[in-house]
Design a protein around this motif. Structure first.
Motif, PDB file in Angstrom:
ATOM      1  N   GLU A 348       0.726  -1.262  -0.085  1.00  0.00           N
ATOM      2  CA  GLU A 348       0.060  -0.074   0.042  1.00  0.00           C
ATOM      3  C   GLU A 348       1.039   1.394  -0.084  1.00  0.00           C
ATOM      4  N   TYR A 349       0.291   2.376  -0.249  1.00  0.00           N
ATOM      5  CA  TYR A 349       0.908   3.208  -0.784  1.00  0.00           C
ATOM      6  C   TYR A 349       0.660   4.784  -0.257  1.00  0.00           C
ATOM      7  N   PHE A 369      -5.189   6.619 -11.829  1.00  0.00           N
ATOM      8  CA  PHE A 369      -4.639   5.680 -10.739  1.00  0.00           C
ATOM      9  C   PHE A 369      -5.670   4.369 -11.177  1.00  0.00           C
ATOM     10  N   GLY A 370      -7.597   3.893 -11.433  1.00  0.00           N
ATOM     11  CA  GLY A 370      -7.658   3.147 -12.248  1.00  0.00           C
ATOM     12  C   GLY A 370      -7.416   2.580 -13.481  1.00  0.00           C
ATOM     13  N   LYS A 371      -6.336   3.633 -14.496  1.00  0.00           N
ATOM     14  CA  LYS A 371      -6.095   2.923 -15.210  1.00  0.00           C
ATOM     15  C   LYS A 371      -4.917   1.879 -15.249  1.00  0.00           C
ATOM     16  N   TYR A 372      -4.092   2.296 -14.573  1.00  0.00           N
ATOM     17  CA  TYR A 372      -2.980   1.197 -14.243  1.00  0.00           C
ATOM     18  C   TYR A 372      -3.488   0.498 -13.312  1.00  0.00           C
ATOM     19  N   ASN A 373      -5.091   0.126 -12.465  1.00  0.00           N
ATOM     20  CA  ASN A 373      -5.531  -0.916 -11.552  1.00  0.00           C
ATOM     21  C   ASN A 373      -4.743  -0.628 -10.047  1.00  0.00           C
ATOM     22  N   VAL A 374      -4.791   0.755  -9.801  1.00  0.00           N
ATOM     23  CA  VAL A 374      -4.312   1.543  -8.531  1.00  0.00           C
ATOM     24  C   VAL A 374      -6.104   1.571  -7.930  1.00  0.00           C
ATOM     25  N   SER A 375      -6.132   0.871  -7.053  1.00  0.00           N
ATOM     26  CA  SER A 375      -7.407   0.911  -6.464  1.00  0.00           C
ATOM     27  C   SER A 375      -7.212   2.127  -4.933  1.00  0.00           C
ATOM     28  N   LEU A 376      -7.644   3.088  -4.502  1.00  0.00           N
ATOM     29  CA  LEU A 376      -7.599   3.317  -3.716  1.00  0.00           C
ATOM     30  C   LEU A 376      -8.475   3.612  -2.439  1.00  0.00           C
ATOM     31  N   SER A 377      -7.575   3.747  -1.183  1.00  0.00           N
ATOM     32  CA  SER A 377      -8.627   3.102   0.193  1.00  0.00           C
ATOM     33  C   SER A 377      -8.986   3.950   1.309  1.00  0.00           C
ATOM     34  N   SER A 378      -7.862   5.108   1.117  1.00  0.00           N
ATOM     35  CA  SER A 378      -8.191   6.699   1.418  1.00  0.00           C
ATOM     36  C   SER A 378      -7.605   8.012   1.369  1.00  0.00           C
ATOM     37  N   HIS A 396      -5.038   0.958  -1.638  1.00  0.00           N
ATOM     38  CA  HIS A 396      -5.050  -0.680  -1.474  1.00  0.00           C
ATOM     39  C   HIS A 396      -4.168  -1.479  -1.908  1.00  0.00           C
ATOM     40  N   GLU A 397      -3.440  -2.644  -1.708  1.00  0.00           N
ATOM     41  CA  GLU A 397      -2.328  -3.517  -2.422  1.00  0.00           C
ATOM     42  C   GLU A 397      -2.784  -3.380  -3.212  1.00  0.00           C
ATOM     43  N   THR A 398      -1.140  -2.888  -4.748  1.00  0.00           N
ATOM     44  CA  THR A 398      -1.024  -2.812  -6.097  1.00  0.00           C
ATOM     45  C   THR A 398       0.233  -3.466  -6.006  1.00  0.00           C
ATOM     46  N   ILE A 399       1.249  -3.259  -7.398  1.00  0.00           N
ATOM     47  CA  ILE A 399       2.040  -3.197  -7.205  1.00  0.00           C
ATOM     48  C   ILE A 399       2.811  -1.663  -7.764  1.00  0.00           C
ATOM     49  N   GLU A 400       3.909  -2.241  -7.479  1.00  0.00           N
ATOM     50  CA  GLU A 400       4.614  -0.720  -7.029  1.00  0.00           C
ATOM     51  C   GLU A 400       4.641  -0.021  -8.384  1.00  0.00           C
ATOM     52  N   LEU A 401       5.014  -0.457  -9.878  1.00  0.00           N
ATOM     53  CA  LEU A 401       5.607   0.070 -11.057  1.00  0.00           C
ATOM     54  C   LEU A 401       4.099   0.235 -11.662  1.00  0.00           C
ATOM     55  N   ASN A 402       3.115   0.130 -10.885  1.00  0.00           N
ATOM     56  CA  ASN A 402       1.645   0.357 -11.318  1.00  0.00           C
ATOM     57  C   ASN A 402       0.938   1.558 -10.346  1.00  0.00           C
ATOM     58  N   VAL A 403       2.110   1.415  -9.192  1.00  0.00           N
ATOM     59  CA  VAL A 403       2.196   3.056  -8.839  1.00  0.00           C
ATOM     60  C   VAL A 403       2.816   4.018 -10.032  1.00  0.00           C
ATOM     61  N   GLN A 404       3.981   3.629 -10.300  1.00  0.00           N
ATOM     62  CA  GLN A 404       5.193   4.589 -10.304  1.00  0.00           C
ATOM     63  C   GLN A 404       4.775   5.464 -11.966  1.00  0.00           C
ATOM     64  N   TYR A 405       3.570   4.199 -12.278  1.00  0.00           N
ATOM     65  CA  TYR A 405       3.304   4.819 -14.127  1.00  0.00           C
ATOM     66  C   TYR A 405       2.327   5.818 -13.736  1.00  0.00           C
TER      67      TYR A 405
END
Length: 428
Positions: A348-349, A369-378, A396-405
């Motif tokens: 999580e980030y 964020f959604g485009k790269y499968n990063v869902s938001l918790s807060s 939420h838990e996701t892949i680091e590279l997706n967050v960077q993209y």
């Protein structure tokens, strides 16, 4: 009473601590190992410098050969620091059949495997408890007490300077630069604090612990490293609001046969034992498949704590007796491929953006964020109609590279002033 002579290479903070422990605790040392341990020669750089008046001047030398050539010196204690000439002296001591104790984290992290092989070939011991976490006996614990366990993870506060700074910033809401200056004035931080605040020191120590825990030939280059210089009071404020504390954590953990190795500022829940470790203290939190969860806590630096660890290694050598009783850990080189690339890590980030407060911007950011499968918790926004306001996300838990993209695309939005900070979250 039998007397055992050791040669002490270096007489700075740690070297003087070793000498003091030998003097102050001599009765206990004799009781525990049956020998009176004497530092018969002490290597220093400058003989003209004023030294401890309790030590005869003839004990000090600026010639390493007075230690290396002395057949009566059975153990060399290297507390000089740095790579050279410490490595040269240790190899020469090993070659001459002397056991070695060192507190040199940079040397063990960079060349430990080579030095340990040389010691094994020469049938002598090389011990280095004092190289990690000062007086905390973490190396012995992993090598001996936990040797029947498969270690699942290690998370540690391994640098007292950064822990002091972050603790002070949290408790007193002070700016990083102000606390750093205070830490330097109190002697917690060096005049050049780079090794501490940019996490080099903690990365060296994690290299050593990861080798022991997972039996792989970890290099310092394998450790992802990020320091604390970008942490601001507002990040600490958001962490508190969200139920977290920010610590610089050194993390090594195995998941599905892959090993993560990283040192970075981390959000950890307020209720976690590591969150309560304040001031300049160190702590190591270990999970083993048989023993469960353990935490080791104490002073991670200083003359007497580190000196205690070094003298403990001397006593271990004496107790073990003949050198051929030592078991050298096997390093499994084929496992090197199992070290995970940072981009493939999952977690999580915390993301803090500075944005122009314009209607619709939150939707645009959430969409990217959604485009790269990063869902938001807060999501938290503070400030209104200012030139730039903070917009904070916990994913939420996701892949680091997706967050960077996702952040690369978000940074291109005209409404986004800057990506102020990204901090990883460990909900452990």
């Amino acid at each position: 009473m039998q007397k055992l002579k050791v040669g002490l290479m270096g007489f700075g903070t740690v070297g003087s601590g070793v000498w003091r422990v030998l003097q102050d605790n001599s009765d206990k040392i004799i009781e525990n190992c049956g020998f009176e341990i004497e530092a018969s020669k002490i290597l220093v750089r400058d003989l003209s410098k004023k030294r401890n008046g309790e030590i005869a001047r003839g004990v000090f030398t600026d010639n390493p050969l007075e230690i290396l050539n002395d057949e009566n010196i059975k153990i060399v204690v290297e507390v000089m620091g740095g790579i050279e000439p410490a490595k040269e002296y240790i190899l020469e001591a090993i070659k001459r059949g002397k056991h070695v104790v060192t507190a040199n984290k940079a040397l063990i992290a960079s060349h430990g495997d080579m030095l340990l092989k040389a010691a094994k070939d020469a049938n002598v011991k090389l011990l280095y408890e004092a190289s990690v976490a000062g007086g905390i006996p973490i190396i012995h614990a992993i090598k001996e007490s936990l040797s029947a366990n498969r270690i699942n993870s290690i998370m540690g506060i391994l640098n007292g300077t950064t822990n002091y700074i972050l603790s002070k910033m949290t408790s007193e809401k002070m700016e990083y630069d102000i606390v750093l200056k205070e830490a330097q004035e109190k002697g917690y931080a060096e005049a050049d604090p780079t090794s501490d605040v940019e996490a080099f020191d903690a990365a060296y120590k994690l290299t050593i612990l990861a080798r022991l825990a997972f039996g792989i030939d970890v290099k310092i280059e394998d450790i992802y490293r990020e320091g604390i210089t970008n942490i601001s009071p507002i990040d600490i404020e958001y962490a508190t609001e969200l139920g977290y504390v920010i610590k610089l954590l050194a993390i090594a953990k195995e998941t599905n046969g892959k090993i993560e190795l990283k040192v970075h500022p981390t959000f950890i829940p307020k209720g976690h034992p590591l969150a309560a470790v304040g001031d300049a203290f160190n702590a190591v939190y270990i999970k083993g498949n048989a023993v469960g969860e353990l935490m080791f806590y104490g002073k991670g630096a200083g003359d007497l704590p580190t000196g205690s660890a070094a003298v403990g290694d001397i006593i271990s050598i004496i107790r073990e007796g003949t050198p051929n009783k030592m078991i050298t850990q096997v390093i499994n080189e084929k496992d090197l491929s199992n070290i995970k690339d940072m981009g493939s890590n999952q977690g999580e980030y915390y993301v803090r953006l500075l944005i122009k407060d314009i209607p619709g911007i939150l939707g645009k950011i959430a969409s990217l964020f959604g485009k790269y499968n990063v869902s938001l918790s807060s999501v938290i926004q503070k400030g209104k109609e200012e030139p730039a306001v903070s917009l904070v996300f916990i994913t939420h838990e996701t892949i680091e590279l997706n967050v960077q993209y996702a952040l690369t695309d978000i940074a291109k939005l005209p409404e986004v002033v800057s990506i102020a900070n990204v901090i990883r979250v460990e909900n452990i």
